[in-house]
Motif scaffolding. Structure first.
Motif, PDB file in Angstrom:
ATOM      1  N   ALA A 108      -3.186   4.637  -6.408  1.00 21.73           N
ATOM      2  CA  ALA A 108      -3.685   3.383  -6.971  1.00 21.73           C
ATOM      3  C   ALA A 108      -2.511   2.562  -7.474  1.00 21.73           C
ATOM      4  O   ALA A 108      -1.443   3.105  -7.789  1.00 21.73           O
ATOM      5  CB  ALA A 108      -4.673   3.647  -8.098  1.00 21.73           C
ATOM      6  N   LEU A 109      -2.746   1.254  -7.543  1.00 21.88           N
ATOM      7  CA  LEU A 109      -1.663   0.348  -7.946  1.00 21.88           C
ATOM      8  C   LEU A 109      -2.263  -0.912  -8.560  1.00 21.88           C
ATOM      9  O   LEU A 109      -3.314  -1.380  -8.133  1.00 21.88           O
ATOM     10  CB  LEU A 109      -0.820   0.007  -6.717  1.00 21.88           C
ATOM     11  CG  LEU A 109       0.309  -1.007  -6.827  1.00 21.88           C
ATOM     12  CD1 LEU A 109       1.407  -0.684  -5.805  1.00 21.88           C
ATOM     13  CD2 LEU A 109      -0.202  -2.431  -6.589  1.00 21.88           C
ATOM     14  N   THR A 110      -1.577  -1.437  -9.551  1.00 20.68           N
ATOM     15  CA  THR A 110      -1.951  -2.742 -10.079  1.00 20.68           C
ATOM     16  C   THR A 110      -0.706  -3.575 -10.319  1.00 20.68           C
ATOM     17  O   THR A 110       0.334  -3.054 -10.731  1.00 20.68           O
ATOM     18  CB  THR A 110      -2.771  -2.619 -11.386  1.00 20.68           C
ATOM     19  OG1 THR A 110      -3.188  -3.921 -11.816  1.00 20.68           O
ATOM     20  CG2 THR A 110      -1.962  -1.997 -12.502  1.00 20.68           C
ATOM     21  N   LEU A 111      -0.817  -4.856  -9.997  1.00 23.14           N
ATOM     22  CA  LEU A 111       0.231  -5.829 -10.286  1.00 23.14           C
ATOM     23  C   LEU A 111      -0.312  -6.771 -11.346  1.00 23.14           C
ATOM     24  O   LEU A 111      -1.335  -7.433 -11.144  1.00 23.14           O
ATOM     25  CB  LEU A 111       0.628  -6.585  -9.019  1.00 23.14           C
ATOM     26  CG  LEU A 111       1.746  -7.627  -9.145  1.00 23.14           C
ATOM     27  CD1 LEU A 111       2.505  -7.772  -7.823  1.00 23.14           C
ATOM     28  CD2 LEU A 111       1.211  -8.998  -9.569  1.00 23.14           C
TER      29      LEU A 111
ATOM     30  N   LYS B  76      -3.978   4.461 -18.693  1.00 22.76           N
ATOM     31  CA  LYS B  76      -2.552   4.503 -19.007  1.00 22.76           C
ATOM     32  C   LYS B  76      -2.018   3.117 -19.377  1.00 22.76           C
ATOM     33  O   LYS B  76      -1.153   2.979 -20.256  1.00 22.76           O
ATOM     34  CB  LYS B  76      -1.761   5.073 -17.825  1.00 22.76           C
ATOM     35  CG  LYS B  76      -1.947   6.571 -17.619  1.00 22.76           C
ATOM     36  CD  LYS B  76      -1.490   7.355 -18.854  1.00 22.76           C
ATOM     37  CE  LYS B  76      -1.611   8.844 -18.658  1.00 22.76           C
ATOM     38  NZ  LYS B  76      -1.224   9.616 -19.884  1.00 22.76           N
ATOM     39  N   ILE B  77      -2.530   2.073 -18.718  1.00 20.79           N
ATOM     40  CA  ILE B  77      -2.110   0.712 -19.065  1.00 20.79           C
ATOM     41  C   ILE B  77      -2.575   0.367 -20.478  1.00 20.79           C
ATOM     42  O   ILE B  77      -1.820  -0.204 -21.276  1.00 20.79           O
ATOM     43  CB  ILE B  77      -2.674  -0.297 -18.045  1.00 20.79           C
ATOM     44  CG1 ILE B  77      -1.980  -0.111 -16.697  1.00 20.79           C
ATOM     45  CG2 ILE B  77      -2.497  -1.731 -18.550  1.00 20.79           C
ATOM     46  CD1 ILE B  77      -2.618  -0.884 -15.576  1.00 20.79           C
TER      47      ILE B  77
ATOM     48  N   LEU C 271       0.764  11.117 -11.864  1.00 22.38           N
ATOM     49  CA  LEU C 271       1.859  10.503 -12.607  1.00 22.38           C
ATOM     50  C   LEU C 271       1.729   8.991 -12.562  1.00 22.38           C
ATOM     51  O   LEU C 271       1.338   8.428 -11.533  1.00 22.38           O
ATOM     52  CB  LEU C 271       3.207  10.908 -12.010  1.00 22.38           C
ATOM     53  CG  LEU C 271       3.593  12.384 -12.052  1.00 22.38           C
ATOM     54  CD1 LEU C 271       4.909  12.606 -11.307  1.00 22.38           C
ATOM     55  CD2 LEU C 271       3.710  12.873 -13.491  1.00 22.38           C
ATOM     56  N   LEU C 272       2.058   8.323 -13.664  1.00 21.79           N
ATOM     57  CA  LEU C 272       2.122   6.870 -13.694  1.00 21.79           C
ATOM     58  C   LEU C 272       3.572   6.449 -13.495  1.00 21.79           C
ATOM     59  O   LEU C 272       4.454   6.889 -14.231  1.00 21.79           O
ATOM     60  CB  LEU C 272       1.603   6.319 -15.025  1.00 21.79           C
ATOM     61  CG  LEU C 272       1.573   4.787 -15.086  1.00 21.79           C
ATOM     62  CD1 LEU C 272       0.388   4.261 -14.290  1.00 21.79           C
ATOM     63  CD2 LEU C 272       1.497   4.293 -16.527  1.00 21.79           C
ATOM     64  N   ALA C 273       3.800   5.599 -12.524  1.00 22.55           N
ATOM     65  CA  ALA C 273       5.158   5.141 -12.225  1.00 22.55           C
ATOM     66  C   ALA C 273       5.265   3.638 -12.401  1.00 22.55           C
ATOM     67  O   ALA C 273       4.327   2.893 -12.085  1.00 22.55           O
ATOM     68  CB  ALA C 273       5.545   5.521 -10.797  1.00 22.55           C
TER      69      ALA C 273
ATOM     70  N   VAL D  22      -0.134   4.900  -9.476  1.00 22.70           N
ATOM     71  CA  VAL D  22      -0.478   6.302  -9.702  1.00 22.70           C
ATOM     72  C   VAL D  22      -0.067   7.113  -8.485  1.00 22.70           C
ATOM     73  O   VAL D  22      -0.410   6.766  -7.345  1.00 22.70           O
ATOM     74  CB  VAL D  22      -1.992   6.463  -9.953  1.00 22.70           C
ATOM     75  CG1 VAL D  22      -2.331   7.937 -10.204  1.00 22.70           C
ATOM     76  CG2 VAL D  22      -2.438   5.610 -11.123  1.00 22.70           C
ATOM     77  N   LEU D  23       0.659   8.185  -8.732  1.00 23.84           N
ATOM     78  CA  LEU D  23       1.135   9.051  -7.662  1.00 23.84           C
ATOM     79  C   LEU D  23       0.629  10.473  -7.867  1.00 23.84           C
ATOM     80  O   LEU D  23       0.501  10.942  -9.007  1.00 23.84           O
ATOM     81  CB  LEU D  23       2.665   9.071  -7.626  1.00 23.84           C
ATOM     82  CG  LEU D  23       3.384   7.724  -7.463  1.00 23.84           C
ATOM     83  CD1 LEU D  23       4.888   7.914  -7.615  1.00 23.84           C
ATOM     84  CD2 LEU D  23       3.054   7.093  -6.118  1.00 23.84           C
ATOM     85  N   LEU D  24       0.365  11.149  -6.767  1.00 19.98           N
ATOM     86  CA  LEU D  24       0.021  12.568  -6.794  1.00 19.98           C
ATOM     87  C   LEU D  24       0.846  13.252  -5.714  1.00 19.98           C
ATOM     88  O   LEU D  24       0.661  12.984  -4.522  1.00 19.98           O
ATOM     89  CB  LEU D  24      -1.473  12.775  -6.536  1.00 19.98           C
ATOM     90  CG  LEU D  24      -1.944  14.238  -6.501  1.00 19.98           C
ATOM     91  CD1 LEU D  24      -1.697  14.927  -7.847  1.00 19.98           C
ATOM     92  CD2 LEU D  24      -3.419  14.327  -6.118  1.00 19.98           C
TER      93      LEU D  24
END
Length: 305
Positions: free
Chosen positions: A218-221, A252-253, A159-161, A210-212
């Motif tokens: 994973a994460l981006t700022l 997704k971005i 999931l994208l949060a 990104v969550l599972l």
């Protein structure tokens, strides 16, 4: 006309920011708020005329001598103007720089250097991706291996949060990568977190993760100046690497911002593994330029050799 050296306390920040924003290279790094936080207000400027062109000069002091450096989380600076930076203008700024500082390591932006004047500079890689295209067109530009990874990821319920937690992003970046960038200290991360909170209040920070099954992979700022998304923090956990969560994240971005007048600035990289990943999205290389000189006294050259 030559640029004038102006110390920090005498800089007109309104005129400065207007010059940067109206320039051919309106990079967020050169804004006064970004410099204030990341250079800890230890920056001066070279200013041409009535702020028709400006060049930020972040500095530190060692053994009583001030020198130019690139602060943490600032990839490139250089000369900012709405007019083309000619070779004559470039070298006029360089001469004025050398008059005021005896040592410098500095990154000029892509708009400052050309084939005619590049001999004193070394090139560094920066990948960018135009998001004006439709998502389908961007997807079709991916390499086969990138598209294959995306198909393989469909078996995982990722999931994208959206997130507002700047602290989480900075803390994770520090935990995962601070040992690779030893010159960045705890103070740099603290200042960066405070900067991001200020930018967030102006709706200029976007965080995606990104969550599972609730676990962060994973994460981006991203800093968002309305024209460019700066990939300031990009993190992938060990499990995220195994599951290729960064493929899911960037896809997704790109999907979210497709069709908008934005540039996704991936912020590098000359690191082979990172460059190989970015290249799978078929980006454009928009290089920036490293410049260094050392006019220190002979005995002091040792500490900056």
């Amino acid at each position: 006309m030559e640029p004038v050296f102006i110390p920090y306390e005498k800089i007109d920040k309104i005129k400065w920011d207007n010059c940067v924003q109206q320039s051919l290279s309106p990079l967020l790094y050169a804004s006064s708020i970004y410099l204030d936080f990341m250079a800890d207000r230890h920056w001066d400027g070279l200013v041409l005329g009535n702020y028709e062109a400006v060049m930020p000069l972040p500095w530190r002091k060692k053994y009583g001598i001030k020198y130019i450096y690139m602060p943490a989380f600032i990839q490139q600076l250089g000369i900012f103007s709405s007019e083309e930076i000619t070779t004559t203008v470039l070298f006029t700024f360089l001469e004025k720089l050398k008059e005021n500082f005896r040592f410098a390591e500095y990154n000029f932006n892509a708009w400052n250097i050309n084939e005619e004047n590049s001999h004193d500079f070394s090139t560094r890689t920066n990948y960018i991706l135009s998001l004006k295209n439709t998502y389908d067109r961007s997807f079709n530009n991916y390499t086969r291996s990138f598209a294959k990874s995306l198909r393989r990821l469909k078996k995982w319920p990722m999931l994208l949060a959206h997130s507002q937690d700047v602290g989480e992003a900075v803390k994770l970046s520090k935990q995962l990568y601070s040992d690779r960038i030893a010159v960045w200290k705890g103070k740099d991360y603290a200042q960066f977190e405070n900067l991001c909170k200020q930018l967030q209040a102006q709706n200029k920070i976007q965080i995606r993760k990104v969550l599972l099954d609730g676990e962060l992979l994973a994460l981006t700022l991203l800093a968002d100046d309305g024209k460019r998304l700066y990939n300031l923090v990009s993190c992938t956990t060990e499990l995220g690497k195994k599951l290729e969560a960064n493929y899911f994240l960037y896809d997704k971005i790109i999907e979210e911002y497709s069709g908008k007048d934005y540039i996704l600035d991936l912020e590098g990289s000359d690191i082979p593994g990172i460059a190989a990943f970015y290249n799978k999205m078929n980006p454009q290389n928009e290089p920036y330029w490293f410049f260094r000189y050392n006019n220190l006294p002979v005995l002091m050259k040792l500490f900056k050799s």
